[in-house]
Design an enzyme around this catalytic site. Structure first.
Site, PDB file in Angstrom:
ATOM      1  N   ASP A  77      41.931  38.393  43.505  1.00 15.74           N
ATOM      2  CA  ASP A  77      41.140  38.128  44.708  1.00 15.74           C
ATOM      3  C   ASP A  77      40.853  36.631  44.768  1.00 15.74           C
ATOM      4  O   ASP A  77      41.250  35.884  43.857  1.00 15.74           O
ATOM      5  CB  ASP A  77      39.846  38.942  44.666  1.00 15.74           C
ATOM      6  N   GLU A 117      34.249  46.420  44.913  1.00 16.12           N
ATOM      7  CA  GLU A 117      35.708  46.455  44.809  1.00 16.12           C
ATOM      8  C   GLU A 117      36.148  46.626  43.354  1.00 16.12           C
ATOM      9  O   GLU A 117      37.071  47.387  43.054  1.00 16.12           O
ATOM     10  CB  GLU A 117      36.292  45.184  45.417  1.00 16.12           C
ATOM     11  N   HIS A 126      34.413  39.398  42.779  1.00 13.73           N
ATOM     12  CA  HIS A 126      33.090  38.998  43.273  1.00 13.73           C
ATOM     13  C   HIS A 126      32.136  40.193  43.247  1.00 13.73           C
ATOM     14  O   HIS A 126      32.551  41.337  43.021  1.00 13.73           O
ATOM     15  CB  HIS A 126      33.207  38.460  44.703  1.00 13.73           C
ATOM     16  N   HIS A 172      30.297  41.205  48.792  1.00 14.06           N
ATOM     17  CA  HIS A 172      30.691  42.138  49.839  1.00 14.06           C
ATOM     18  C   HIS A 172      31.560  43.215  49.205  1.00 14.06           C
ATOM     19  O   HIS A 172      31.988  43.096  48.055  1.00 14.06           O
ATOM     20  CB  HIS A 172      31.467  41.428  50.965  1.00 14.06           C
TER      21      HIS A 172
END
Length: 299
Positions: free
Chosen positions: A37, A163, A133, A145
């Site tokens: 990511d 995630e 993150h 997020h």
């Protein structure tokens, strides 16, 4: 026994030793999956870097590939013979193949059934998360997020996950261990709720959701390579970890998305902004989660 017979037996035993499971040669041959990511990459600290229309996007994608290459180097040094890198940010065409370590295979583009984990299966020996993150709703964590700005919270079998947590559940379904995660301190702490023994490489420390203390790039790349090398060398596939079923709740930032999500017969509203569904397997659940956060729009 004739000398020719003795020679034939000796050759057979030598060949057998080369393929015995658990031998050094067998253990050294490994297949490693790296999901990359952007928000948790070394040096990345602003929204003008994370969008392909941002003024510093080009610079950020170079930072991204350097962290990815550090992980690739570590994987091969730890005994990997195959390394697959999945570009897992945004449109998922951030990593340029000409900049990626030429030994690695690259999965590119966002039209994927399993998004950030496309291509993972039970043939892999280890999973590495690079540049991850914090989840949606985290009070501290840079770029916190889950999936997209549409999601306020995601739970799987009653546990809130981001995630990293969702991706770890998919890896566990296949029995492939998540061995290393890199990102800010909040992302690493959250990852340990689903993978307690994961080795974290903290490339930055979140002050709040925007401000961050960045570590020197040379240090973080060296630590990523070292951590991956160490953990790949000792990585072992385990038995699949599978729940009897997967009950997913997705809470949206905007209640309007509930009306869209419930167009699927098996998705039901359980709150003003929350939908729920059940799947028999994590791969099936993952695929529908991705549709519900990525491909719904109230515009």
């Amino acid at each position: 026994m004739s000398s020719s017979s003795r020679r034939a037996i000796a050759v057979g035993l030598a060949l057998l030793c080369c393929v015995v499971p658990g031998s050094a040669a067998a253990q050294a041959s490994k297949k490693v999956y790296i999901s990359v990511d952007l928000e948790g990459i070394s040096g990345v600290n602003g929204p003008h870097q994370t969008s392909n229309t941002g003024s510093e996007y080009g610079r950020a994608r170079r930072l991204m590939v350097e962290d990815a290459n550090a992980a690739v180097r570590g994987a091969f040094a730890g005994g990997a013979t195959v390394v697959v890198v999945n570009d897992a940010h945004g449109g998922q065409r951030n990593l340029l193949p000409e900049d990626l370590d030429p030994r690695a295979q690259l999965i590119s583009h966002s039209f994927k059934r399993h998004g950030m984990m496309e291509g993972l299966d039970e043939t892999f020996d280890a999973v590495v998360f690079v540049g991850y993150h914090a989840k949606a709703g985290s009070p501290r964590g840079v770029f916190a997020h889950t999936g997209s700005g549409r999601v306020a919270d995601l739970t799987v079998n009653g546990v809130s996950v981001g995630e990293g947590g969702m991706n770890a559940l998919l890896a566990q379904w296949y029995g492939v261990p998540v061995i290393v995660v890199t990102g800010d301190d909040v992302a690493i702490a959250e990852q340990r709720t689903t993978v307690p023994d994961v080795l974290g490489v903290e490339v930055k420390r979140a002050i709040n959701s925007r401000a961050v203390v960045l570590r020197p790039l040379a240090d973080t790349r060296r630590e990523i390579e070292s951590a991956v090398r160490e953990r790949v060398a000792s990585a072992r596939r385990g038995p699949p970890q599978r729940a009897a079923q997967y009950v997913v709740r997705l809470t949206y930032q905007d209640p309007a998305y509930v009306e869209i999500g419930t167009a699927f017969q098996e998705v039901r509203a359980v709150g003003p902004a929350t939908v729920e569904f059940t799947r028999a397997s994590m791969p099936e659940a993952y695929r529908l989660i991705r549709v519900l956060y990525r491909f719904v729009s109230a515009d």
